[in-house]
Enzyme design. Structure first.
Site, PDB file in Angstrom:
ATOM      1  N   GLU A  18       6.482   2.832   3.310  1.00 39.33           N
ATOM      2  CA  GLU A  18       6.644   3.232   2.141  1.00 39.33           C
ATOM      3  C   GLU A  18       6.452   4.237   1.615  1.00 39.33           C
ATOM      4  OE1 GLU A  18       7.098   0.405  -1.061  1.00 39.33           O
ATOM      5  OE2 GLU A  18       8.766  -0.917  -0.025  1.00 39.33           O
ATOM      6  N   ASN A  19       7.905   5.780   0.762  1.00 39.18           N
ATOM      7  CA  ASN A  19       6.683   7.426   0.456  1.00 39.18           C
ATOM      8  C   ASN A  19       7.088   7.267  -0.824  1.00 39.18           C
ATOM      9  OD1 ASN A  19       7.422  10.091   0.665  1.00 39.18           O
ATOM     10  ND2 ASN A  19       6.512  10.050   2.773  1.00 39.18           N
ATOM     11  N   ALA A  20       6.141   8.411  -0.982  1.00 45.79           N
ATOM     12  CA  ALA A  20       6.290   8.422  -2.707  1.00 45.79           C
ATOM     13  C   ALA A  20       8.232   9.274  -2.928  1.00 45.79           C
ATOM     14  CB  ALA A  20       5.021   9.175  -2.759  1.00 45.79           C
ATOM     15  N   TYR A  42      10.404   7.272  -1.859  1.00 47.24           N
ATOM     16  CA  TYR A  42      11.311   6.697  -1.422  1.00 47.24           C
ATOM     17  C   TYR A  42      12.228   6.787  -1.281  1.00 47.24           C
ATOM     18  CZ  TYR A  42       9.465   4.749  -6.771  1.00 47.24           C
ATOM     19  OH  TYR A  42       8.577   4.002  -7.133  1.00 47.24           O
ATOM     20  N   GLU A  54      12.758  -2.915  10.426  1.00 49.91           N
ATOM     21  CA  GLU A  54      13.113  -2.996  11.769  1.00 49.91           C
ATOM     22  C   GLU A  54      13.857  -1.780  12.001  1.00 49.91           C
ATOM     23  OE1 GLU A  54      13.905  -4.464   8.734  1.00 49.91           O
ATOM     24  OE2 GLU A  54      15.079  -5.660   8.692  1.00 49.91           O
ATOM     25  N   CYS A  86      18.145  -5.362   6.530  1.00 45.80           N
ATOM     26  CA  CYS A  86      19.358  -4.552   5.436  1.00 45.80           C
ATOM     27  C   CYS A  86      20.734  -3.992   5.857  1.00 45.80           C
ATOM     28  CB  CYS A  86      19.004  -2.924   4.475  1.00 45.80           C
ATOM     29  SG  CYS A  86      18.628  -1.315   4.630  1.00 45.80           S
TER      30      CYS A  86
HETATM   31  N1  THU Z   1      12.983  -3.070   3.337  1.00 47.84           N
HETATM   32  C1  THU Z   1      13.196  -3.051   5.118  1.00 47.84           C
HETATM   33  O1  THU Z   1      12.211  -3.453   5.743  1.00 47.84           O
HETATM   34  N2  THU Z   1      13.832  -4.132   5.715  1.00 47.84           N
HETATM   35  C2  THU Z   1      14.921  -4.010   5.567  1.00 47.84           C
HETATM   36  O2  THU Z   1      16.179  -3.951   6.323  1.00 47.84           O
HETATM   37  C3  THU Z   1      15.368  -4.781   3.727  1.00 47.84           C
HETATM   38  C4  THU Z   1      14.147  -3.526   3.274  1.00 47.84           C
HETATM   39  C5  THU Z   1      11.939  -3.170   2.949  1.00 47.84           C
HETATM   40  C6  THU Z   1      12.749  -1.700   2.851  1.00 47.84           C
HETATM   41  C7  THU Z   1      11.645  -1.739   1.142  1.00 47.84           C
HETATM   42  O3  THU Z   1       9.904  -1.008   1.716  1.00 47.84           O
HETATM   43  C8  THU Z   1      11.241  -2.501   0.572  1.00 47.84           C
HETATM   44  O4  THU Z   1      11.686  -3.607   1.824  1.00 47.84           O
HETATM   45  C9  THU Z   1      12.373  -2.712  -0.163  1.00 47.84           C
HETATM   46  O5  THU Z   1      13.306  -2.833   0.007  1.00 47.84           O
HETATM   47 ZN    ZN Z   2      16.374  -1.822   6.726  1.00 47.78          ZN
END
Ligand code: THU
Ligand code: ZN
Length: 146
Positions: A51-53, A55, A62, A93
């Site tokens: 993650e990053n500050a 967002y 993936e 997602c």
């Molecule tokens: N996240 C993933 O790494 N893969 C997905 O496809 C679903 C969401 C992460 C993004 C974020 O760091 C955290 O899950 C909450 O959404």
């Molecule tokens: Zn994703």
């Protein structure tokens, strides 16, 4: 889509996805995700979310796994496992589904870890009617014929 109530840890690809989320950098969501992507020759590439500050720049597990694979010269895949520390059956997602569809066929298996079992989808079930390279080359061909 199929449900399997066996121990997910017995599946090496799910075990690899679980191991991968240990490296997640998630100070904002506190939701670690791991992905393990198997190539046609059996090599496994893993990724975790970073993650990053701001967002928006957050990398998904993936995306990181497929980037590692493609960077290593692999573009054919047959199976993906995803796991979250919440053991909640996280699925890729929408953005990741599209990223996967660039390289993976609609029949690629996507195994989602629920902690005490897994649900397995095909990528085509998760993302039907995707836009693809073929969509764009077909459109270009139609333009030329006009
Ligand atoms: N996240 C993933 O790494 N893969 C997905 O496809 C679903 C969401 C992460 C993004 C974020 O760091 C955290 O899950 C909450 O959404
Ligand atoms: Zn994703």
């Amino acid at each position: 889509m199929t449900d399997d109530s066996g121990d997910p840890a017995d599946d090496p690809l799910v075990a690899a996805a679980r191991d991968a989320f240990a490296d997640a950098y998630v100070p904002y969501s506190e939701y670690p995700v791991g992905a393990a992507l198997r190539t046609a020759d059996g090599t496994v590439f893993v990724g975790c979310n970073i993650e990053n500050a701001n967002y928006s720049n957050s990398l998904h597990a993936e995306e990181v796994a497929i980037a590692e694979a493609v960077k290593g010269g692999h573009t054919e895949f047959d199976r993906l496992a995803v796991a979250s520390a919440a053991a909640d059956g996280v699925t890729p997602c929408g953005m990741c589904r599209q990223t996967l569809a660039e390289f993976c066929d609609a029949d690629m298996e996507v195994v989602c870890d629920e902690g005490d079992g897994v649900t397995t989808y095909t990528l085509g079930e998760l993302l039907p009617d995707t836009i693809s390279l073929e969509t764009l080359t077909d459109a270009a061909e139609r333009r030329r014929q006009r």
